[in-house]
Design an enzyme around this catalytic site. Sequence first.
Site, mmCIF file in Angstrom:
data_model
loop_
_atom_site.group_PDB
_atom_site.id
_atom_site.type_symbol
_atom_site.label_atom_id
_atom_site.label_comp_id
_atom_site.label_asym_id
_atom_site.label_seq_id
_atom_site.Cartn_x
_atom_site.Cartn_y
_atom_site.Cartn_z
ATOM 1 N N HIS A 185 0.858 -1.184 0.000
ATOM 2 C CA HIS A 185 0.000 0.000 0.000
ATOM 3 C C HIS A 185 0.906 1.250 0.000
ATOM 4 O O HIS A 185 2.014 1.199 0.550
ATOM 5 C CB HIS A 185 -0.885 -0.047 1.263
ATOM 6 N N ARG A 187 1.099 3.719 1.782
ATOM 7 C CA ARG A 187 1.511 4.168 3.107
ATOM 8 C C ARG A 187 2.736 3.387 3.615
ATOM 9 O O ARG A 187 3.312 3.725 4.630
ATOM 10 C CB ARG A 187 0.308 4.017 4.054
ATOM 11 N N LYS A 188 3.127 2.336 2.880
ATOM 12 C CA LYS A 188 4.290 1.541 3.308
ATOM 13 C C LYS A 188 5.547 2.015 2.563
ATOM 14 O O LYS A 188 5.469 2.905 1.722
ATOM 15 C CB LYS A 188 4.035 0.056 3.051
ATOM 16 N N VAL A 189 6.687 1.376 2.844
ATOM 17 C CA VAL A 189 7.953 1.900 2.321
ATOM 18 C C VAL A 189 8.089 1.701 0.808
ATOM 19 O O VAL A 189 8.593 2.561 0.098
ATOM 20 C CB VAL A 189 9.151 1.290 3.086
#
Length: 380
Positions: A185, A187-189
């Site tokens: 997603h 929002r992840k790295v």
Amino acid sequence: MTATTGRRRIPVIVPVLGEEEAQAAADVVRSGWVAQGPRVAEFERAFAETVGAGHGVAVSSCTTALHLALVVLGVGPGDEVVVPSLSFIATANAARYVGATPVFADVDLATGNLTPATIDAVRTARTRAVIGVHQGGVPADVDALRAACADWGVALVEDAACAAGSTVRGRPASAGALLAAWSFHPRKVITTGEGGMLTTDDPELAARLRRLREHGMNVSAAERHASAQPVLESYLETGFNYRMTDIQAAIGLVQLRKLDELVTRRRELAARYHELLADLPGLSPVRDPAYGTSNFQSFWVLLESGGRDEALAALAAVGVSARRGIMAAHLEPAYKGAGTVSLPNTERLTRDSLILPLYHDMTDAEQGYVVDVLRAAARA
Ligand SMILES: *Cc1c(COP(=O)(O)O)cnc(C)c1O
């Protein structure tokens, strides 16, 4: 420069996507094969290698990865699954998807993660599995959790949604996991838009996961397409459509090549926050645990004497996007009445912490500004 003139809004996180990702996606579109195919297979191999796993099975999200993990473990009605309440709600929901009961355990205050002691406090004879999370990229002590779960005869699923690039005792976090679930997603790295992966060292589990993500078919659509002879598939069990597309995987392959650089930069920015925040009393920033390193997917600070909502409001008023700390599922309406024991660290972390902006091209001035606003809010 004043707070409101000329300063760009400071976001909480920004995915690092460029021309290379756009080109990779366009190449897949031009190839005519956009569903799960060769790019997914390539991404699975590359990702598994990066995180030190034998096999990768790409799926549509970490949420569907967690669901499939519990399906292959045979967890179902009557079973209990111990999860941290302090996590994105998908962790607890996974237990409900298979008809099992999520049982909330507290977390360590410093790492935000389960420990053998917090699990032991809530496990019962019906506990079949534990979902251990690497919260916000802070690795859980998987060696301790695996040893305890093995002693108890309980399966450990590792929710590594946030943990690409984090390490435990010099190895990638979740290397050697029975089953680990990852998220891509934004929002992840690293991101593929939406997307997830299961990793395991067990070839039989991997084969069953591949089948379950594709309707329980004994042969994939891509293999049938590639065959010169007609291939008649059969459906061995009730599966799902949890596939990733080749468009996503092509983007993921580019992102994966950037992982080291992205994590190095996040750790640099985290170290600078640690310096800048050192003279703010009553504020504890998240740090590396003794046994590993975080990718600092989320950089949270705990406000020792409260005032979190006031701090969030002060930041928002000058265009700085911060976020409340990690949510606690047991406080949400969906889990009302779920029979929760006392979770003091969870409640403290979710009430008194906030997540500060941290993104790849964040400038020194932007970081300094965030800390100045926090300092002024602390005085107020
Ligand atoms: C983001 C996240 C998930 C869900 O990931 P999706 O890919 O969005 O489904 C699950 N668990 C944790 C801990 C997360 O942070």
